[in-house]
Design a protein around this motif. Sequence first.
Motif, PDB file in Angstrom:
ATOM      1  N   MET A 258       0.817  -1.196   0.000  1.00  0.00           N
ATOM      2  CA  MET A 258       0.000   0.000   0.000  1.00  0.00           C
ATOM      3  C   MET A 258       0.862   1.262   0.000  1.00  0.00           C
ATOM      4  O   MET A 258       0.584   2.204  -0.721  1.00  0.00           O
ATOM      5  N   PHE A 259       1.917   1.320   0.826  1.00  0.00           N
ATOM      6  CA  PHE A 259       2.742   2.511   0.906  1.00  0.00           C
ATOM      7  C   PHE A 259       3.876   2.495  -0.115  1.00  0.00           C
ATOM      8  O   PHE A 259       4.266   3.533  -0.623  1.00  0.00           O
ATOM      9  N   PHE A 260       4.429   1.348  -0.401  1.00  0.00           N
ATOM     10  CA  PHE A 260       5.406   1.197  -1.477  1.00  0.00           C
ATOM     11  C   PHE A 260       5.580  -0.289  -1.764  1.00  0.00           C
ATOM     12  O   PHE A 260       5.340  -1.136  -0.914  1.00  0.00           O
ATOM     13  N   ASP A 261       5.978  -0.557  -3.010  1.00  0.00           N
ATOM     14  CA  ASP A 261       6.136  -1.950  -3.411  1.00  0.00           C
ATOM     15  C   ASP A 261       7.495  -2.507  -3.003  1.00  0.00           C
ATOM     16  O   ASP A 261       7.593  -3.630  -2.544  1.00  0.00           O
ATOM     17  N   SER A 262       8.528  -1.706  -3.194  1.00  0.00           N
ATOM     18  CA  SER A 262       9.851  -2.199  -2.820  1.00  0.00           C
ATOM     19  C   SER A 262      10.797  -1.021  -2.626  1.00  0.00           C
ATOM     20  O   SER A 262      10.581   0.069  -3.147  1.00  0.00           O
ATOM     21  N   MET A 263      11.846  -1.292  -1.906  1.00  0.00           N
ATOM     22  CA  MET A 263      12.879  -0.296  -1.697  1.00  0.00           C
ATOM     23  C   MET A 263      13.548   0.045  -3.028  1.00  0.00           C
ATOM     24  O   MET A 263      13.927   1.202  -3.256  1.00  0.00           O
ATOM     25  N   HIS A 264      13.631  -0.920  -3.910  1.00  0.00           N
ATOM     26  CA  HIS A 264      14.214  -0.700  -5.229  1.00  0.00           C
ATOM     27  C   HIS A 264      13.468   0.412  -5.973  1.00  0.00           C
ATOM     28  O   HIS A 264      14.095   1.273  -6.608  1.00  0.00           O
ATOM     29  N   ASP A 265      12.138   0.393  -5.908  1.00  0.00           N
ATOM     30  CA  ASP A 265      11.338   1.418  -6.590  1.00  0.00           C
ATOM     31  C   ASP A 265      11.620   2.807  -6.016  1.00  0.00           C
ATOM     32  O   ASP A 265      11.694   3.793  -6.766  1.00  0.00           O
ATOM     33  N   LEU A 266      11.757   2.897  -4.702  1.00  0.00           N
ATOM     34  CA  LEU A 266      12.046   4.188  -4.083  1.00  0.00           C
ATOM     35  C   LEU A 266      13.422   4.701  -4.500  1.00  0.00           C
ATOM     36  O   LEU A 266      13.587   5.891  -4.798  1.00  0.00           O
ATOM     37  N   TRP A 267      14.420   3.818  -4.536  1.00  0.00           N
ATOM     38  CA  TRP A 267      15.751   4.222  -4.961  1.00  0.00           C
ATOM     39  C   TRP A 267      15.749   4.635  -6.424  1.00  0.00           C
ATOM     40  O   TRP A 267      16.439   5.578  -6.809  1.00  0.00           O
ATOM     41  N   ARG A 268      14.979   3.929  -7.252  1.00  0.00           N
ATOM     42  CA  ARG A 268      14.872   4.283  -8.666  1.00  0.00           C
ATOM     43  C   ARG A 268      14.320   5.698  -8.822  1.00  0.00           C
ATOM     44  O   ARG A 268      14.858   6.513  -9.566  1.00  0.00           O
ATOM     45  N   VAL A 269      13.234   6.005  -8.106  1.00  0.00           N
ATOM     46  CA  VAL A 269      12.645   7.345  -8.179  1.00  0.00           C
ATOM     47  C   VAL A 269      13.665   8.387  -7.712  1.00  0.00           C
ATOM     48  O   VAL A 269      13.818   9.445  -8.339  1.00  0.00           O
ATOM     49  N   PHE A 270      14.378   8.091  -6.629  1.00  0.00           N
ATOM     50  CA  PHE A 270      15.380   9.021  -6.114  1.00  0.00           C
ATOM     51  C   PHE A 270      16.480   9.264  -7.139  1.00  0.00           C
ATOM     52  O   PHE A 270      16.811  10.416  -7.464  1.00  0.00           O
ATOM     53  N   LEU A 271      17.036   8.210  -7.677  1.00  0.00           N
ATOM     54  CA  LEU A 271      18.147   8.341  -8.615  1.00  0.00           C
ATOM     55  C   LEU A 271      17.703   8.962  -9.934  1.00  0.00           C
ATOM     56  O   LEU A 271      18.294   9.937 -10.413  1.00  0.00           O
ATOM     57  N   VAL A 272      16.651   8.428 -10.524  1.00  0.00           N
ATOM     58  CA  VAL A 272      16.163   8.945 -11.806  1.00  0.00           C
ATOM     59  C   VAL A 272      15.664  10.381 -11.632  1.00  0.00           C
ATOM     60  O   VAL A 272      15.918  11.239 -12.477  1.00  0.00           O
ATOM     61  N   GLY A 273      14.964  10.646 -10.528  1.00  0.00           N
ATOM     62  CA  GLY A 273      14.469  12.000 -10.277  1.00  0.00           C
ATOM     63  C   GLY A 273      15.587  13.011 -10.166  1.00  0.00           C
ATOM     64  O   GLY A 273      15.520  14.101 -10.747  1.00  0.00           O
ATOM     65  N   THR A 274      16.632  12.653  -9.440  1.00  0.00           N
ATOM     66  CA  THR A 274      17.775  13.551  -9.281  1.00  0.00           C
ATOM     67  C   THR A 274      18.457  13.806 -10.623  1.00  0.00           C
ATOM     68  O   THR A 274      18.728  14.955 -10.987  1.00  0.00           O
ATOM     69  N   LEU A 275      18.706  12.757 -11.373  1.00  0.00           N
ATOM     70  CA  LEU A 275      19.378  12.905 -12.677  1.00  0.00           C
ATOM     71  C   LEU A 275      18.485  13.653 -13.683  1.00  0.00           C
ATOM     72  O   LEU A 275      18.985  14.498 -14.445  1.00  0.00           O
TER      73      LEU A 275
END
Length: 175
Positions: free
Chosen positions: A1-18
């Motif tokens: 419900m809050f997030f599917d995986s830590m991988h998805d959060l890191w992806r958003v962080f990395l891709v968002g920053t770049l």
Amino acid sequence: MFFDSMHDLWRVFLVGTLAYIGCIVMMRLSGNRTLSKLNSFDLVVTVAFGSTLSSILISSDIALAEGLFAIALLVLLQFVITWLSVRSGAVNTIIKTAPTLLLRNGRMLDDAMRKVRITSDEIRTAVRQKGMGNLEQVAAVILETDGSLSIISAEKLGSGSALEGVQGAGDRLQH
């Protein structure tokens, strides 16, 4: 419900920053005009930038390179269209609307207001927001190309030369 995986959060962080850094670099290279609000065309482009950046951040189906390419394409198209509009009256006419006079010397211009779908209440609101108490103090209300309303008081009208190119202004306003 809050997030599917830590991988998805890191992806958003990395891709968002770049993607954010990429956007800043492209905007700096393209100049101030890219994100200006000079007319409705500029607003559409700005919304498209935001939508594209959002898609890059949220959708794992869109690679960072694809998203940055899409933003670069929008920057390039914005540059080409604005370059052409400065050099071609026909392109300028297609891209930009003309500013329109809605009130002249305290009197509302009903035909012009109907044409641009602005009500008398909206004009009165804009006049009040300028701190003016009666319409007779107003020489002109203009719907600008970016959708904002400009109010020129009778006291500040001067020669009225700023009204050149305003639809419906024709002759300069009288004091």
